[in-house]
Design a protein around this motif. Sequence first.
Motif, PDB file in Angstrom:
ATOM      1  N   UNK A   1      24.962  29.720  37.189  1.00 53.30           N
ATOM      2  CA  UNK A   1      24.964  29.080  38.494  1.00 53.30           C
ATOM      3  C   UNK A   1      26.149  29.388  39.537  1.00 53.30           C
ATOM      4  N   UNK A   2      26.010  28.997  40.711  1.00 51.41           N
ATOM      5  CA  UNK A   2      27.146  29.130  41.731  1.00 51.41           C
ATOM      6  C   UNK A   2      27.566  27.841  41.913  1.00 51.41           C
ATOM      7  N   UNK A   3      28.979  27.894  42.022  1.00 45.26           N
ATOM      8  CA  UNK A   3      29.788  26.458  42.650  1.00 45.26           C
ATOM      9  C   UNK A   3      30.714  27.057  43.596  1.00 45.26           C
ATOM     10  N   UNK A   4      30.541  26.829  44.767  1.00 43.91           N
ATOM     11  CA  UNK A   4      31.208  27.316  45.853  1.00 43.91           C
ATOM     12  C   UNK A   4      31.547  28.767  45.959  1.00 43.91           C
ATOM     13  N   UNK A   5      32.570  29.235  45.822  1.00 48.39           N
ATOM     14  CA  UNK A   5      32.708  30.829  45.846  1.00 48.39           C
ATOM     15  C   UNK A   5      32.867  31.366  44.538  1.00 48.39           C
TER      16      UNK A   5
END
Length: 273
Positions: A116-120
């Motif tokens: 997953x992506x979380x912000x940068x």
Amino acid sequence: MSAIAALRTASRVGPARLVAGMRVSLASSVTRPAMRLGALNLARPAGLRAFSATSGRFGSGTTDISLSQKLQEELKYEQEAIAETPETPEFLKAFLEQGVWSIEDTRGNDEVALTRKFGDENIRIMFSIADIQVEDEFEGDSAEAEAEAEGENDLNIYPIRASLSITKSTGPGALNVDMTCQDGHFAIENISFYEDTKLGTELTAEADWKRRGLYIGPQFDTLDIGVQDEFEKYLQERGVNESVAAFIPEYATYKEQQEYVKWLGKVKNFIDL
């Protein structure tokens, strides 16, 4: 089942541990897990199940036909069990509908990655289906009998090792976390940091070798309690929570069943050549 932590030195590594995306198993069992999807859905007859042996060619050994028949018997049983379950189980549908994690699962491989992506940040959790076999080594038949007596068929009670990696698009470095998930909770074992992102995340034997001599940080339970609490909050905020800890053993069991059926078919086909 990454940015799984480096291969540990012999004094720090357990008999079976996920490291840098590859399972290191010094005493892993190749036997079939005691509890399977089929075992939960179908009651095995006391006697031999009926089957029809193929009349194809066999090797020159005298045991080929008998082995092929046994494999066919087992394959038929497992296929019937799978046929009674939805193509996409409800637990998997519910997990994907949350829209938080993506599943990277290659058929034939024993490792799975959740990303997953979380912000940068880029976050990845890897785990192996091999860990569901630990039940045979640590719990044995007594635990299974006790669960049946209580009317429970919980396959999530055995620990699954998982390795988490966090990297940032804004700069170098990789934070790696070794943990286990059991009973819907993550237990952190160790947190490592690599200044070189590539070194900390590559899933190659060469990268594993380079990581061996590096300091991997203290055992998590030796850290100050306040630091432990803040690390746990840090991971919770990134979705490394109870929902994921409950999902991993369930998916590992589901995938292992699929791979086992494929294995049966491939081995039988080879014997029949």
